[in-house]
Every structure is written in structure tokens, then in C-alpha cells.
Design a protein around this motif. Structure first.
Motif, short mmCIF file in Angstrom:
data_model
loop_
_atom_site.label_atom_id
_atom_site.label_comp_id
_atom_site.label_asym_id
_atom_site.label_seq_id
_atom_site.Cartn_x
_atom_site.Cartn_y
_atom_site.Cartn_z
N GLY A 1 7.21 8.71 -12.14
CA GLY A 1 7.17 7.34 -12.63
C GLY A 1 7.63 6.33 -11.60
N GLY A 2 7.26 6.53 -10.33
CA GLY A 2 7.59 5.59 -9.27
C GLY A 2 8.94 5.79 -8.63
N ARG A 3 9.73 6.71 -9.15
CA ARG A 3 11.10 6.87 -8.64
C ARG A 3 11.13 7.41 -7.21
N LEU A 4 10.18 8.29 -6.87
CA LEU A 4 10.16 8.84 -5.52
C LEU A 4 9.80 7.77 -4.50
N ALA A 5 8.83 6.93 -4.80
CA ALA A 5 8.47 5.85 -3.89
C ALA A 5 9.62 4.86 -3.75
#
Length: 422
Positions: A168-172
Motif C-alpha cells: 500500500g505504498g509503504r515501501l516506496a
């Protein structure tokens, strides 16, 4: 044309669809140039190791490092990028460790650095880093229940994103302020980049409220901590307008539509007219099978919507609500329902298979149906309706010797269906 000729052509169409989606054929067109700082490669999915190898083959210098996680049996040797294997579709400890290591690799980056993310289908299960208060065992149980529930992949991934510390976008967001280049192989209907592998590298427009509604709709048991995290909004994902995502660019390097077009070109080369019905067909597999049978019958009876010889091509991702003792498998369930509805209609053969080589939880890509499928089954004492009721399409086609087995294909552009009508 003989039955053997028809089977051969169907397999050639499938192989053409697979070939155009191979990372070695498509990924290098989208590679970014080196930057002043470090280039780190991370990724997850059934195609991620092959994507890493393709990247290395075309990268202009030795300044490269990273780690990707892929499914057991899908590893490809790389010189600079470490490959880890883990479980799919239900996650395991190896995937958890890989996710933790990937997240740690992108800590402390600067604006001079870049991260190349290699993401493909299967990445959701292969990056199982649970949210605070959720254990790996919890995620395993929830994943297993969702896979059997009949929920769409969109719904499943909505839940996965909100119970994750990396999706959910956390890695980016963790890569900020480094440049992030997403290279994605799409396995989702509609090619929504945020839906591929539950979007670890892209902002998520869905909410905790959406995830909780899906859990309740399908009566999925979740631990109290997970329910509280969703109900309170504490598990909210990174949204598309988050400033930490401002340096992210995204490329779809392979898609279901491009694979269907490659199969269509192969059909024309054999004097067969193709018609692409769609690359994002969803629904309960057995019901979609009946619809496909109805279209095939229209062609045979009225030469509509196109005359024979022709092939109807389609992709997407159907679902199976497992109520019997079989292992499901959406492609074989669709084919079995289609064969029953066609009732041995002459001139119709079909192949349906998952382009990753695994249909459901069986190491079988799919199967082939011919006009004599039900006759051959009857001679063996096999009742097709019983197998369909038991969600045991794989057992049915294995007994007939009609399974399609590819082994690891090293790509994943969702399901492929070809209905050949002569």
C-alpha cells in the motif's frame, strides 16, 4: 484438421502469449540510466528473479546491488542481485524475512540514489510483513480464507494492503527522497499499477473502512488487534498524494493485452481469425465458462460474431468459491463448466491456463477441452458434474491426460483463454 492439430495450435497460441511477456524480451526497454548515487534493485513476484536477470544483462556498469523475492522454483541466477525464494499463495517465514530485509535495504537513501522496483503478480504473498499487532500466522489464516471465499483479487489485495507494513505504498515511502522507478508486469484486470502485488510502491486510494467491509462481507475471521487497527484507521495505507511518492515513476513492461495481441498474431499466421473478447474478464469461473460456451455456440450456429475458422481470446482473473474437497483452480473450473454446457458441440476446442504456470494451488497451468472430452470421461466412468460440484477440475483433466503443465514460466500476465472453432 485433426484433434492433434487443434491441440498443437492452442498450445502455440499460449506459448506466443508467454513469449512476449518474458522479462528478457520486454524489460530492457524501460530501464532508467544510472544516477550519481547508488542504484538498489528490490522486488517481489513470480517474475521478479527473471526481471532481475534481464536488468543485469542490460545494466551498463557493475554498480548494482539489491534483493528480490520470488516463488519457490522460480529463482534465476544473478551476479549482483540476491534472489530469495518463498511461499505462494499462502506466505511463509522466508517471505517474512525477505520483506524485512528489503525494507531495511532502502533505509537512509538520499536524493542522489535510485531504487528500481521489480514487481509482478504473486508479490502480495511473497512480501508478508504484517502490520503491528498482526502475526505471520494471522496473515496465513486470513490469506487462506480469502482465497477460498470467492473474493475478487481486487478485494483480496485491499485487505492485504491494510494489514501490511510494506504494501500500500509503504515501501516506496520508505525510499524517500531517492528516485523510485517501478517496472511492473501486470497480472490484474485493468492493469491498475496499485493493484499489482498489492501496490508496495504506489499510493493506495482504498481505505481501512473498505478492507473491513470486505472482511465482514466474506465472514473472514481476523484477530482483535487487526479489527481494531482497521476500525480506528491506524492501519491506513499511503495515499497517492503523499509527498514521499513525488519521485516515483511507473512503467508497465508486460500486460495481458499485449500477450493476447501476440496470440492473435500467431493465430493469423495459421489462417485463423482471432477475436479478443477482453483482457480483464472477471466473475465466478463456472459462470464465465457458461458465457464462453454460449459465444462459441453462436459462432458454430450462426457464424457470429465472426465466421469460422476463428479463435476467441480472452484474459482476466475469475474466481472460485471452493465448497467441495477439490483444490479449485479457476481455469480448469471454467473449462469444465464450459465443456458441460457445450455438450460435445462439434468443432470447438479450448485451452485455459494461468500464465505463471500455476492454476490455483496446483502446480498445473490449466487444461485443454476438445469435443470428445465428456465422451472420454464417460468411458472412464468419470462424471463431469460431480467433479465440478467438488471444485475438482484438476482431478478431472488429470484423469483424462489433458492438463497443461509448463513448470515455472518466469512471467505472470494473468489467465489466458483461447477457444478454437473450426
Amino acid at each position: 484438421m485433426t484433434d492433434t492439430d487443434n491441440r498443437r495450435l492452442l498450445r502455440q497460441l499460449f506459448d506466443a502469449a508467454l513469449a512476449v511477456a518474458q522479462p528478457s524480451q520486454c524489460l530492457h526497454h524501460f530501464l532508467p540510466p544510472p544516477v550519481k548515487g547508488r542504484t538498489i534493485v528490490i522486488g517481489a513476484g513470480k517474475a521478479s528473479a527473471a526481471m532481475a536477470a534481464a536488468l543485469e544483462a542490460h545494466w551498463p556498469d557493475e554498480d548494482l546491488s539489491g534483493l528480490v523475492v520470488t516463488r519457490y522454483g522460480y529463482a534465476v541466477p544473478c551476479k549482483h542481485i540476491e534472489i530469495i525464494e518463498a511461499a505462494h499463495p499462502v506466505p511463509d517465514e522466508a517471505g517474512l524475512v525477505a520483506a524485512q530485509r528489503i525494507l531495511s535495504l532502502v533505509q537512509g537513501l538520499t536524493a542522489d540514489d535510485q531504487v528500481i522496483m521489480l514487481i509482478s503478480g504473486g508479490g502480495s504473498a511473497l512480501l508478508p510483513l504484517p502490520a503491528d499487532g498482526v502475526t505471520l500466522a494471522d496473515k496465513q489464516a486470513i490469506s487462506h480464507a480469502l482465497l477460498k471465499s470467492g473474493a475478487t483479487i481486487k478485494d483480496i489485495n485491499t485487505v492485504r494492503r491494510h494489514l501490511s507494513a510494506i504494501k500500500g505504498g509503504r515501501l516506496a515511502a520508505a525510499c524517500y527522497p531517492a528516485k523510485v522507478v517501478n517496472l511492473l508486469i501486470s497480472d490484474v484486470p485493468g492493469d491498475d499499477p496499485a493493484a499489482i502485488a498489492s501496490g508496495p510502491s504506489l499510493g493506495d486510494a482504498t481505505t481501512c473502512k473498505d478492507a473491513l467491509a470486505i472482511i465482514d462481507h466474506f465472514s473472514i475471521a481476523v484477530p482483535p488487534a487487526a479489527r481494531e487497527g482497521l476500525a480506528s484507521g491506524r492501519y491506513e495505507s499511503v495515499k497517492p498524494d503523499d509527498k514521499r511518492l513525488q519521485n516515483v515513476t511507473t512503467h508497465l513492461v508486460a500486460t495481458p493485452q499485449r500477450s493476447l495481441e501476440a496470440a492473435a498474431n500467431a493465430a493469423r499466421a495459421h489462417g485463423v481469425t482471432p477475436l479478443i473478447l477482453g483482457d480483464s474478464i472477471e466473475g465466478e469461473a463456472r459462470e464465465v465458462g457458461k458465457v464462453m460456451a454460449g459465444i462459441a455456440r453462436q459462432v458454430v450456429t450462426f457464424q457470429q460474431p465472426l465466421p469460422t475458422p476463428c479463435v476467441l481470446l480472452s484474459g482476466g482473473e475469475t474466481t472460485v468459491t471452493v465448497r467441495g474437497k477439490g483444490n479449485g483452480g479457476r481455469n480448469v473450473e471454467l473449462l469444465l463448466a464450459m465443456a458441460i454446457d457445450l455438450a460435445a458441440l462439434p468443432g470447438v476446442s479450448a485451452l485455459a491456463a494461468d500464465t505463471d504456470g500455476v492454476d490455483g494451488q496446483s502446480e498445473i497451468a490449466g487444461a485443454i477441452v476438445t469435443p470428445d472430452t465428456l465422451f472420454r470421461a464417460s468411458r472412464l466412468g468419470i462424471n463431469a458434474l460431480d467433479y465440478l460440484s467438488n471444485n475438482d477440475g484438476h482431478g478431472f483433466f488429470q484423469a483424462l491426460g489433458d492438463s497443461v503443465i509448463t513448470g515455472p514460466t518466469l512471467t505472470n500476465v494473468n489467465d489466458f483463454r483461447a477457444i478454437l472453432i473450426r
